[in-house]
Write a protein that holds these residues in place. Structure first.
Motif, PDB file in Angstrom:
ATOM      1  N   TRP A   1       0.843  -1.214   0.000  1.00  0.00           N
ATOM      2  CA  TRP A   1       0.000   0.000   0.000  1.00  0.00           C
ATOM      3  C   TRP A   1       0.876   1.260   0.000  1.00  0.00           C
ATOM      4  O   TRP A   1       0.581   2.232  -0.702  1.00  0.00           O
TER       5      TRP A   1
ATOM      6  N   GLY B   1      -3.291   7.589   0.103  1.00  0.00           N
ATOM      7  CA  GLY B   1      -2.294   6.567   0.444  1.00  0.00           C
ATOM      8  C   GLY B   1      -2.075   6.352   1.933  1.00  0.00           C
ATOM      9  O   GLY B   1      -1.120   5.691   2.340  1.00  0.00           O
TER      10      GLY B   1
ATOM     11  N   ARG C   1      -4.544   2.837  -6.432  1.00  0.00           N
ATOM     12  CA  ARG C   1      -5.454   3.113  -5.305  1.00  0.00           C
ATOM     13  C   ARG C   1      -6.832   3.544  -5.821  1.00  0.00           C
ATOM     14  O   ARG C   1      -7.864   3.142  -5.280  1.00  0.00           O
TER      15      ARG C   1
END
Ligand code: NAD
Ligand code: 6OD
Length: 486
Positions: free
Chosen positions: A58, A172, A66
């Motif tokens: 991630w 993020g 994303r």
């Protein structure tokens, strides 16, 4: 997740906590679920899981990756729309017709809008001259802030939680959500959707519990949390600021309101009545943007009061499943007591109770629910408690005014500064008045009309900061300026 047990969601898996607490149905006060309360150990695990997730894929994901995941989250909410609707209405008691059009669709939209927005934000760059004549270039890059604590209220649970989780993940970050103890279920259900959409473990975590001495306080005091975004009461906002002060931790606060509506004599009264019906009574008045102070210019005052009263008396109080119901109960018996204490206070202060003022008689088991009548008062001074304090129920006070300056001064005479609605067919007056109102939001001839790219938030004691559009990106990212000598 099961209907009768609502669990924490930590590191991609459901988890029990240090204890269980009851979730009651606001319609009849019956226990409908046991909720797992997160203790310090669960909060610690959630923070560690979130920090680990930021170091994994991630943390290295691209904006495009994303955005694609967040669109899948929105798809997942839509695919399970009826499940979200069912539990949101069970937790809040609100009519399904309302949640079907507002809460659940906005839950999905909050992911789509920020998934798209984050892809289209330009980077600022400043070429500069230097003594050697070769120059330098500065440019700023946005990086996620890290672990975001998201602390939520109970009035629009999925809508207000995803309003923060959407942009935080788009940027993020990893999140730890603390839903209200009154409305834990949709946040927990979203864990399954996140997993199905491919959100890595630890990126979305949910911890249940209360504020002081429980999950809320443990989260706000944890040094592993980089920023806290909060929606709720002004007093709680102050406690959250204090908890983060030593850590110099950024906070975004969306707090209470005591919002005015200004209805001028030249307003289209049909539209003004329709708008004020919604702003005073929608969601049983449990909307931070709702209008509890309505000021109406004297020539149309009597007609306005009569017509709003007619509207209030036509509301059908009932359960979420009753298709004829247009108003549900309050969220809890505790909140019912608070709202009814203001109904008593208005009576003691000598208000004219134009309609309502108590609890409706409900049949059978519903008699145990958190019901109150839609209520309209007139006749109180602007400095009475009814005009100063946020009640957060289906009620409003209507006062007459004579001219524009008086209306503006009285609208601004409050310690809050969240929202105002102005009703007039004179467009110059609309702009002139709107520009002088001390609130973060002013609607003209409308209310709660939302474009998610716009700044949202309050001034004075209604909050700190703005979210929405690029303003959310400001909060959920850190800017690093890179200066390159050429
Ligand atoms: P609240 O402040 O009582 O609770 C909100 C959340 O904070 C809950 O999850 C609660 O458990 C948690 N909490 C309470 N004390 C805490 C502490 N000391 N530390 C950490 N967490 C703590 O608010 P509420 O009653 O759930 O919601 C109603 C209020 O929210 C109203 O005042 C309303 O105006 C406001 N609100 C504002 C907006 C906005 O956008 N400005 C939107 C919705 C609701
Ligand atoms: O529409 C929104 O984004 C928002 N934050 C609404 C808040 C409503 C308060 O009860």
């Amino acid at each position: 997740m099961s209907n009768s047990r609502v669990l924490n969601f930590i590191d991609g898996a459901y988890a029990e906590g240090r204890a269980w607490f009851d979730k009651r149905n606001p319609c009849d006060n019956a226990v409908v679920a046991q909720v797992a309360e997160a203790g310090e150990a669960e909060v610690e695990r959630a923070v560690q899981a979130a920090r680990k997730a930021l170091k994994g894929p991630w943390g290295k994901s691209t904006i495009e990756e994303r955005a694609a995941i967040l669109h899948r989250v929105a798809d997942g909410i839509n695919r399970r729309f009826e499940e979200f609707l069912e539990v949101e209405c069970r937790d809040t008691g609100k009519p399904k017709s309302l949640a079907r059009h507002l809460d659940i669709p906005r839950g999905a939209a909050n992911f789509r809008i920020f998934a798209d927005l984050v892809k289209n934000v330009p980077t600022e760059a400043f070429p500069m001259s230097t003594p050697d004549g070769k120059g330098a270039i500065n440019y700023a890059v946005r990086r996620p802030k890290g672990v975001i604590g998201v602390i939520c209220p109970w009035n629009l649970p999925l809508l207000l939680m995803t309003w923060k989780v959407g942009p935080a993940l788009a940027c993020g970050n990893a999140v730890i959500v603390k839903p209200s103890e009154e409305t834990p279920t949709t946040a927990a259900l979203l864990g399954e959707v996140m997993r199905e959409a491919g959100v890595p473990d630890g990126v979305y975590n949910v911890i249940h519990g209360f504020g002081p001495g429980s999950a809320g306080e443990f989260l706000t005091r944890h040094p592993g949390v980089n920023a806290v975004t909060f929606t709720g009461e002004t007093r709680t906002g102050a406690a959250i600021m204090k908890a983060g002060a030593d850590l110099i931790r950024p906070v975004s606060l969306e707090l209470g309101g005591k919002n005015p509506a200004l209805v001028f004599a030249d307003a289209d009264l049909d539209k003004a009545i329709e708008g004020c019906m919604r702003s005073a009574f929608a969601n049983s008045g449990q909307v931070c943007l709702g209008t509890e102070r309505i000021f109406v210019q004297r020539p149309v005052f009597d007609e306005f009061v009569a017509r709003l009263t007619e509207g209030a008396e036509a509301l059908v109080v009932g359960t979420p499943d009753d298709a004829s119901s247009t108003m549900g109960p309050l969220v809890s018996r505790e909140h019912q007591s608070k709202v009814l204490s203001y109904y008593d206070k208005a009576r003691e202060l000598g208000a004219e109770i134009v309609t309502g003022g108590g609890s409706p008689a409900m049949p059978g088991a519903l008699a145990e629910g958190a019901w109150v009548q839609p209520t309209i008062w007139t006749g109180l001074d602007d400095d009475s408690a009814i005009m100063r304090e946020e009640i957060f129920g289906p009620c409003c006070h209507i006062s007459p005014f004579d001219d524009e300056d008086e209306a503006i001064a009285r609208a601004n005479d409050t310690e809050y500064g969240l929202a105002c609605s102005v009703w007039t067919e004179n467009s110059s007056k609309a702009h002139r008045v709107a520009g002088q109102i001390d609130t973060g939001l002013v609607w003209v001839n409308s209310w709660f009309l939302r474009d998610l790219r716009t700044p949202f938030g309050g001034s004075k004691r209604s909050g700190i900061g703005r979210e929405g559009g690029v303003h959310s990106l400001e909060f959920y990212t850190e800017l690093t300026n890179i200066c390159v000598k050429l």
